[in-house]
Design a protein around this motif. Structure first.
Motif, short mmCIF file in Angstrom:
data_model
loop_
_atom_site.label_atom_id
_atom_site.label_comp_id
_atom_site.label_asym_id
_atom_site.label_seq_id
_atom_site.Cartn_x
_atom_site.Cartn_y
_atom_site.Cartn_z
N SER B 89 0.76 -1.19 -0.11
CA SER B 89 -0.01 0.08 0.06
C SER B 89 0.99 1.16 -0.01
N LEU B 90 2.02 1.16 0.72
CA LEU B 90 2.88 2.35 0.52
C LEU B 90 3.38 2.38 -0.77
N ALA B 91 4.02 1.44 -1.43
CA ALA B 91 4.23 1.39 -2.77
C ALA B 91 3.38 2.08 -3.83
N LEU B 92 2.23 1.70 -3.62
CA LEU B 92 1.01 2.29 -4.53
C LEU B 92 0.98 3.53 -4.20
N ALA B 93 0.67 4.21 -2.88
CA ALA B 93 0.61 5.61 -2.73
C ALA B 93 1.78 6.45 -3.16
N ALA B 94 3.10 5.70 -2.90
CA ALA B 94 4.37 6.68 -3.50
C ALA B 94 4.20 6.56 -5.09
N GLY B 95 3.81 5.53 -5.88
CA GLY B 95 3.65 5.74 -7.24
C GLY B 95 2.53 6.46 -7.48
N LEU B 192 11.37 20.18 3.41
CA LEU B 192 12.26 18.97 3.84
C LEU B 192 12.92 18.37 2.52
N TYR B 193 12.22 18.28 1.58
CA TYR B 193 13.02 17.65 0.35
C TYR B 193 13.91 18.77 -0.18
N GLY B 200 23.20 18.19 -1.08
CA GLY B 200 23.75 17.04 -1.85
C GLY B 200 22.51 16.35 -2.37
N ALA B 201 22.45 16.08 -3.50
CA ALA B 201 21.54 15.24 -4.34
C ALA B 201 21.63 13.97 -3.89
N LYS B 202 20.96 13.21 -2.80
CA LYS B 202 21.11 12.02 -2.66
C LYS B 202 20.48 11.01 -3.41
N PRO B 203 20.81 9.69 -3.62
CA PRO B 203 19.95 8.85 -4.31
C PRO B 203 18.24 8.81 -3.68
N ALA B 204 17.40 8.62 -4.40
CA ALA B 204 16.04 8.69 -4.10
C ALA B 204 15.86 7.52 -2.89
N PHE B 208 14.04 8.85 0.65
CA PHE B 208 12.92 8.12 1.23
C PHE B 208 13.02 7.63 2.49
N ARG B 209 14.37 7.20 2.81
CA ARG B 209 14.64 6.44 4.17
C ARG B 209 14.73 7.29 5.13
N HIS B 210 15.17 8.66 4.84
CA HIS B 210 15.80 9.44 6.11
C HIS B 210 14.79 10.64 6.10
N ILE B 211 13.81 10.82 4.97
CA ILE B 211 12.86 12.04 5.04
C ILE B 211 11.58 11.31 5.09
N THR B 212 11.13 10.54 3.98
CA THR B 212 9.78 10.41 3.86
C THR B 212 9.44 9.27 4.97
N LEU B 213 10.16 8.22 5.21
CA LEU B 213 9.51 7.58 6.26
C LEU B 213 9.42 7.94 7.62
#
Lengths: 276, 304
Positions: B89-95, B192-193, B200-204, B208-213
């Protein structure tokens, strides 16, 4: 640049595949519901019935052992009465908890919340006992009334009314309205969207309920549509095409409601899920 | 007689809350009390028990193979459905969240199964998608690869019936949890993003891991809890997918299905033992909920 294009393509592919999988069951309902009995069980699978059997509709509504039309009517009556009753009873209680100053209000509210800790499904045996003692088995009252007293809905209404602008209510009090007058003439008319959200959730929940109607509606004349479907499904030698058509007919009202009121539904789910 | 303001408010409170409380007393408190009472009696085929048996019903349930097995069934189901629902459900929401157009379309498609009942889903899964005969959709697809038809709901070793039960529930509930995650994603402040990009542009994945979650924390807890409670209440799809005119097979009975057959099903009608089982389950879920509250509070303290 290139990798961004690849990523976008992958994302779209994943979403489209997921969407096809999500729609597949709906397609099966129509495909099987309009096919002949032989075609459903035919070994060579066709995407669409070679001949569409519209007469399945009339056969479905004239089944002898399952009063399907009656079950649709029962579900409609139960969903309507339950939703109207729930909106009145739970909005009143939610407003009382949110706005009327009373010394023991908090204590009473916690006693209400405590019932949420006990899953309704665990109390289904004694609830059945209560309803059968009242003589409400296979009776509209047994199907409708126990569902009116939703602690969760009261909780949602309370949260909503806590955020209702006090200035509006005070204007009403200055004009000499009573508590009841303020609620009926100012609060309710200004909360239509929230009432609609709760109503949609209630109708869907009521229409799709299964365990409670299965226990309470024991005579076929009192079956709701879910009990009728289940009866068709678990009977010996079910007529699959009619069963699929019945299921398609049963979701039609809810899908229509869903299409028109999805805006409210999303809001209701969002608010209920996050605050619950 | 002129009532004081305070008395009038008290009366108004009971006027507003009273109708609901009367109903709650009759349809919640009374059944709970009755359940506890019945659980101490021998109550077969009757709702007015006469023979007091003390803790016998409890002893029976706790040493009864099928009841304990039903708890095991629930554990397996929860271990599969809770993580899968969370991730998907998180993957669907992110998509859906990242889409610039057709967002409403995809959101509606994924949410649409929420309008269906478990009975309808059971029908499609049992008699069409995962039907054990050759014409079933899953078997048709397998047949394209030359494989033999599989009896999906009847195969115990390996327990293939779990594929049917878990996918049916996923289809029905993913959209609901996706909506919760979508709402939470929309509330994350864009700055935040921006700050992350400036750093410094981090990998997506790292963003996701440090901001979104971390921003989704409250929603994640809600999703996990609601999902677990719903899994624990599972009845509809088990009853309709696994049961048929001959009854219910001895495997894959979650607690609610087992209690239904014990207390109300044909043959059993043992309300005393059914009530004892219900009380045990209520205690169990209260314990789990409290433990979970502890766990999350502890976690929050560790984070701040």
């Amino acid at each position: 640049m290139n990798s961004a294009v690849v990523k976008a393509a992958l994302r779209w592919t994943a979403l489209i595949v997921a969407a096809v999988l999500f729609l597949l069951p709906f397609y099966l309902l129509l495909r099987n519901g309009l096919a002949s009995r032989a075609e459903i069980t035919a070994p060579d699978w066709t995407l669409w019935p070679r001949q569409v059997h519209w007469e399945n509709f009339s056969r479905l509504f004239s089944l002898e052992d399952v009063p399907f039309a009656r079950s649709l009517l029962n579900s409609a009556v139960v969903a309507t009465l339950q939703t109207l009753g729930l909106l009145v009873i739970c909005s009143l209680a939610g407003y009382g908890f949110a706005r009327i100053p009373y010394r023991h209000s908090k204590t009473v509210f916690y006693a209400v919340l405590a019932t949420l800790m006990i899953p309704t499904s665990v109390t289904f045996v004694p609830s059945f006992v209560v309803v059968s003692t009242l003589g409400w088995l296979s009776d509209l009252r047994g199907l409708v009334i126990p569902g009116l007293f939703s602690a969760f809905s009261v909780f949602l209404f309370r949260q909503y009314f806590l955020d209702f602008p006090r200035e509006l209510e005070e204007a009403g009090r200055v004009d000499g309205l009573t508590r009841w007058g303020v609620f009926r003439r100012i609060v309710v008319p200004n909360s239509r969207g929230f009432f609609a959200a709760i109503a949609v959730i209630s109708v869907i929940g009521s229409w799709n309920a299964f365990l409670w109607p299965l226990i309470i509606a024991q005579s076929p004349d009192s079956w709701t549509v879910q009990v009728a479907l289940s009866g068709l499904l678990t009977s010996q030698n079910p007529q699959l095409n009619l069963l699929f058509l019945a299921a398609a007919v049963s979701i039609l009202p809810i899908v229509l409601l869903f299409a028109f009121l999805q805006r409210y539904l999303v809001r209701g789910v969002t608010e209920s899920g996050l605050k619950g | 007689m002129k009532l004081s303001r305070k008395t009038r408010e008290t009366l108004a409170f009971w006027g507003f809350v009273g109708p609901f409380l009367i109903g709650l007393a009759v349809f919640a408190y009374l059944p709970i009390g009755w359940s506890v009472y019945l659980s101490f009696f021998d109550a077969r085929n009757t709702v007015t028990p006469s023979v007091f048996v003390g803790l016998d019903n409890y002893a029976h349930m706790l040493t009864d193979g099928p009841f304990l097995a039903s708890l095991g069934t629930f554990s397996v189901f929860a271990l599969a459905i809770v993580p899968l629902t969370f991730v998907l459900s998180l993957a669907l929401a992110a998509g859906v969240h990242q889409l610039r157009f057709a967002r409403a379309f995809f959101r509606s498609v994924f949410f649409l199964p929420f309008a269906c009942s478990y009975v309808v889903a059971s029908l499609i899964w049992k008699t069409s998608l995962f039907s054990g005969v050759r014409y079933g959709l899953a078997n048709t697809v397998l047949g394209l690869f030359g494989a033999d038809p599989v009896a999906w709901t009847g195969t115990v070793d390996p327990p293939l019936y779990w594929i049917v039960l878990v996918t049916a529930r996923l289809w029905l509930q993913l959209g609901f949890y996706m909506i919760l995650f979508l709402a939470a994603l929309q509330r994350i402040p864009g700055r935040l993003y921006e700050a992350a990009w400036l750093d410094g542009a981090k990998p997506a994945w790292q963003v996701f891991r440090h901001i979104t979650l971390p921003q989704l924390r409250a929603t994640s807890v809600a999703v996990l809890l609601l999902n677990l409670i719903n899994a624990y209440q599972a009845f509809d799809e088990f009853y309709n997918i696994m049961g048929d005119s001959r009854g219910y097979p001895p495997f894959a009975r979650p607690p609610l299905v087992y209690l239904y057959y014990t207390s109300l099903g044909s043959g059993g009608q043992d309300l005393g033992r059914g009530s004892a089982g219900a009380v045990l389950l209520a205690l169990l879920i209260a314990l789990v909920t409290l433990a979970q509250g502890r766990l999350f509070r502890f976690d929050r303290g560790a984070l701040s």
